[in-house]
Write an enzyme that holds these catalytic residues in place. Structure first.
Site, PDB file in Angstrom:
ATOM      1  N   ALA A  13      -8.530  -0.652  -1.936  1.00  0.00           N
ATOM      2  CA  ALA A  13      -7.507   0.205  -1.341  1.00  0.00           C
ATOM      3  C   ALA A  13      -6.144  -0.131  -1.918  1.00  0.00           C
ATOM      4  CB  ALA A  13      -7.494   0.037   0.176  1.00  0.00           C
ATOM      5  N   ASP A  14      -5.262   0.851  -1.866  1.00  0.00           N
ATOM      6  CA  ASP A  14      -3.882   0.621  -2.274  1.00  0.00           C
ATOM      7  C   ASP A  14      -2.961   1.488  -1.429  1.00  0.00           C
ATOM      8  OD1 ASP A  14      -2.219  -0.786  -4.497  1.00  0.00           O
ATOM      9  OD2 ASP A  14      -1.382   1.234  -4.363  1.00  0.00           O
ATOM     10  N   THR A  15      -1.812   0.957  -1.090  1.00  0.00           N
ATOM     11  CA  THR A  15      -0.831   1.673  -0.280  1.00  0.00           C
ATOM     12  C   THR A  15       0.538   1.520  -0.913  1.00  0.00           C
ATOM     13  OG1 THR A  15      -2.079   1.284   1.761  1.00  0.00           O
ATOM     14  CG2 THR A  15       0.252   1.814   2.003  1.00  0.00           C
TER      15      THR A  15
END
Length: 203
Positions: free
Chosen positions: A77-79
């Site tokens: 995941a990446d934010t």
């Protein structure tokens, strides 16, 4: 060309979380998943003219591919946070962190999260974009917040689940996506790969 759905065994695939983030580890555990963790050593520099959503997707996909292992299902995941279309990144130092808080004060910004799940050579990605409306952040509060240490490693220079929650006027979208892992979408995506959470024990 690979075909959907991927060929999975009848046993639940082993799950690897491609992150050492305490927040993501805690969120995935709260959902009831059993998993291992590992960090992906990749270049996290945005490309020129790359949008926040595209950057988050590229990072999630790259992390998943970097840690792909035979027989393992990888969740990455990446934010990131964008203000007026500009990716803010993480604070480089105190001055940069305080400048981020000043720029977010009294304004709306967007938080983009991407989740990639990969099994063997098959990958699926989901994304969320959430609008966050911030109230005014007084300079003294910003100073105290930075001194707490909480914003130092956070995209956009704040953690919505922490002290900074007092400045959030409104959220339009996934709050768990802002924290770092959109939970509903993550569960749905993992189910497509045959990975399901453990039943919650009765109290």
């Amino acid at each position: 060309m690979d075909h959907w759905p991927p060929a999975l065994s009848t046993a639940a695939p082993a799950l690897l979380l491609a992150s050492q983030s305490p927040r993501r580890r805690a969120m995935l555990a709260e959902l009831g998943f059993a998993f291992e963790t590992a960090a992906a050593d990749i270049d996290e520099t945005p490309q020129p003219q790359e949008s926040g959503a595209d950057f988050a997707r590229r990072m999630a996909e790259t992390k998943a591919r970097t840690l792909a292992r035979p027989g393992m299902t990888v969740l990455a995941a990446d934010t990131d946070v964008t203000l007026d279309g500009v990716i803010l990144g993480k604070p480089r130092d105190r001055a940069h962190g305080l400048d981020m808080l000043r720029s977010l004060s009294g304004r709306s910004h967007h938080v983009h999260s991407a989740v990639a799940v990969m099994h063997e050579t098959v990958m699926e990605v989901i994304q969320t974009t959430t609008q966050v409306d911030m109230g005014e952040i007084a300079p003294a509060e910003a100073e105290a917040y930075w001194a707490s240490g909480e914003p130092a490693d956070k995209a956009g220079g704040y953690a919505i689940q922490g002290f900074a929650a007092r400045w959030v006027r409104r959220i339009d979208g996934s709050i768990s996506g802002v924290i770092g892992l959109p939970m509903v979408e993550t569960v749905e995506l993992l189910r497509r790969f045959g990975v399901t959470p453990q039943p919650v024990a009765a109290a």
